[in-house]
Design a protein around this motif. Structure first.
Motif, mmCIF file in Angstrom:
data_model
loop_
_atom_site.group_PDB
_atom_site.id
_atom_site.type_symbol
_atom_site.label_atom_id
_atom_site.label_comp_id
_atom_site.label_asym_id
_atom_site.label_seq_id
_atom_site.Cartn_x
_atom_site.Cartn_y
_atom_site.Cartn_z
ATOM 1 N N CYS A 30 0.904 -1.342 0.093
ATOM 2 C CA CYS A 30 0.019 0.052 0.044
ATOM 3 C C CYS A 30 0.719 1.151 0.031
ATOM 4 O O CYS A 30 0.375 2.277 -0.774
ATOM 5 N N ARG A 31 2.044 1.337 0.695
ATOM 6 C CA ARG A 31 2.806 2.277 0.760
ATOM 7 C C ARG A 31 3.213 2.517 -0.829
ATOM 8 O O ARG A 31 3.358 3.897 -1.064
ATOM 9 N N GLU A 32 3.450 1.854 -1.456
ATOM 10 C CA GLU A 32 3.800 2.066 -2.902
ATOM 11 C C GLU A 32 2.626 2.496 -3.700
ATOM 12 O O GLU A 32 2.806 3.327 -4.662
ATOM 13 N N LEU A 33 1.714 1.849 -3.641
ATOM 14 C CA LEU A 33 0.369 2.599 -4.193
ATOM 15 C C LEU A 33 0.039 3.744 -3.914
ATOM 16 O O LEU A 33 -0.299 4.492 -4.887
ATOM 17 N N VAL A 34 0.265 4.208 -2.696
ATOM 18 C CA VAL A 34 0.033 5.672 -2.436
ATOM 19 C C VAL A 34 0.805 6.458 -2.976
ATOM 20 O O VAL A 34 0.616 7.718 -3.448
ATOM 21 N N ARG A 35 2.180 6.084 -2.929
ATOM 22 C CA ARG A 35 3.259 6.957 -3.692
ATOM 23 C C ARG A 35 2.956 7.317 -5.318
ATOM 24 O O ARG A 35 3.012 8.371 -5.711
ATOM 25 N N ILE A 36 2.476 5.906 -5.814
ATOM 26 C CA ILE A 36 2.409 6.154 -7.198
ATOM 27 C C ILE A 36 0.937 7.019 -7.707
ATOM 28 O O ILE A 36 0.996 7.767 -8.356
ATOM 29 N N ALA A 37 0.142 6.859 -6.738
ATOM 30 C CA ALA A 37 -1.093 7.669 -6.749
ATOM 31 C C ALA A 37 -0.708 9.059 -6.658
ATOM 32 O O ALA A 37 -1.382 10.224 -7.420
ATOM 33 N N VAL A 38 0.111 9.476 -5.916
ATOM 34 C CA VAL A 38 0.489 10.896 -5.307
ATOM 35 C C VAL A 38 1.337 11.687 -6.675
ATOM 36 O O VAL A 38 1.035 12.511 -7.120
ATOM 37 N N ASN A 39 2.161 10.592 -7.017
ATOM 38 C CA ASN A 39 2.903 10.928 -7.917
ATOM 39 C C ASN A 39 2.446 11.164 -9.531
ATOM 40 O O ASN A 39 2.903 12.133 -10.339
ATOM 41 N N THR A 40 1.446 10.148 -9.562
ATOM 42 C CA THR A 40 0.431 10.624 -10.825
ATOM 43 C C THR A 40 -0.475 11.388 -10.865
ATOM 44 O O THR A 40 -1.156 11.601 -11.850
ATOM 45 N N GLY A 41 -0.839 12.074 -9.665
ATOM 46 C CA GLY A 41 -1.792 13.035 -9.779
ATOM 47 C C GLY A 41 -3.382 12.392 -9.439
ATOM 48 O O GLY A 41 -4.267 12.977 -9.386
ATOM 49 N N MET A 42 -3.176 10.994 -9.123
ATOM 50 C CA MET A 42 -4.505 10.229 -8.976
ATOM 51 C C MET A 42 -4.800 10.519 -7.516
ATOM 52 O O MET A 42 -6.298 10.268 -7.217
ATOM 53 N N TRP A 43 -4.108 11.000 -6.565
ATOM 54 C CA TRP A 43 -4.247 11.170 -5.093
ATOM 55 C C TRP A 43 -3.724 12.776 -4.953
ATOM 56 O O TRP A 43 -2.453 12.824 -5.115
ATOM 57 N N ASN A 44 -4.367 13.652 -4.351
ATOM 58 C CA ASN A 44 -3.905 14.983 -4.245
ATOM 59 C C ASN A 44 -3.838 15.458 -2.858
ATOM 60 O O ASN A 44 -3.600 16.520 -2.405
ATOM 61 N N LYS A 45 -3.635 14.359 -1.935
ATOM 62 C CA LYS A 45 -3.517 14.548 -0.469
ATOM 63 C C LYS A 45 -1.877 14.068 -0.254
ATOM 64 O O LYS A 45 -1.520 13.209 -1.035
ATOM 65 N N PRO A 46 -1.394 14.219 0.897
ATOM 66 C CA PRO A 46 0.092 13.861 1.063
ATOM 67 C C PRO A 46 -0.092 12.335 1.503
ATOM 68 O O PRO A 46 -1.169 11.786 1.994
ATOM 69 N N GLY A 47 0.979 11.523 0.864
ATOM 70 C CA GLY A 47 1.038 10.309 1.149
ATOM 71 C C GLY A 47 1.694 9.885 2.470
ATOM 72 O O GLY A 47 2.819 9.697 2.649
ATOM 73 N N THR A 48 0.993 9.845 3.466
ATOM 74 C CA THR A 48 1.555 9.619 4.895
ATOM 75 C C THR A 48 1.323 7.923 5.355
ATOM 76 O O THR A 48 0.764 7.271 4.500
ATOM 77 N N PRO A 49 2.195 7.650 6.398
ATOM 78 C CA PRO A 49 1.888 6.212 6.747
ATOM 79 C C PRO A 49 0.546 6.117 7.270
ATOM 80 O O PRO A 49 -0.194 4.641 7.122
#
Length: 85
Positions: A30-49
């Motif tokens: 999930c950590r990697e999924l959140v990182r990719i979502a943030v980097n690609t703009g699919m998720w616009n909030k910070p990727g925290t633990p």
């Protein structure tokens, strides 16, 4: 608390994770999924633990509760998910 995610936000993140897994075909934590979502703009909030933990709990709930979940727990790697064919 302001850092908590709403049910709608978590649902959007789960949708993004399902799309990432489907597009990549890889097994990811999930950590990697959140990182990719943030980097690609699919998720616009910070990727925290806490975000990764909320995603893990939501994905695990889908795996357990839905008759045909979009992803499954990867047995080879602890904490990883993969596309459910």
């Amino acid at each position: 608390m302001p850092d908590e995610l709403s049910t709608d936000e978590i649902a959007k993140l789960v949708d993004a994770a399902a799309e990432i897994l489907a597009d990549s075909g890889a097994k990811m934590p999930c950590r990697e999924l959140v990182r990719i979502a943030v980097n690609t703009g699919m998720w616009n909030k910070p990727g925290t633990p806490a975000t990764a933990m909320a995603l893990y709990n939501a994905m695990l709930a889908e795996c357990r509760e839905k008759p045909h979940p979009r992803f499954k727990i990867c047995p080879e790697f602890r904490g990883h998910f993969e596309v459910n064919p």
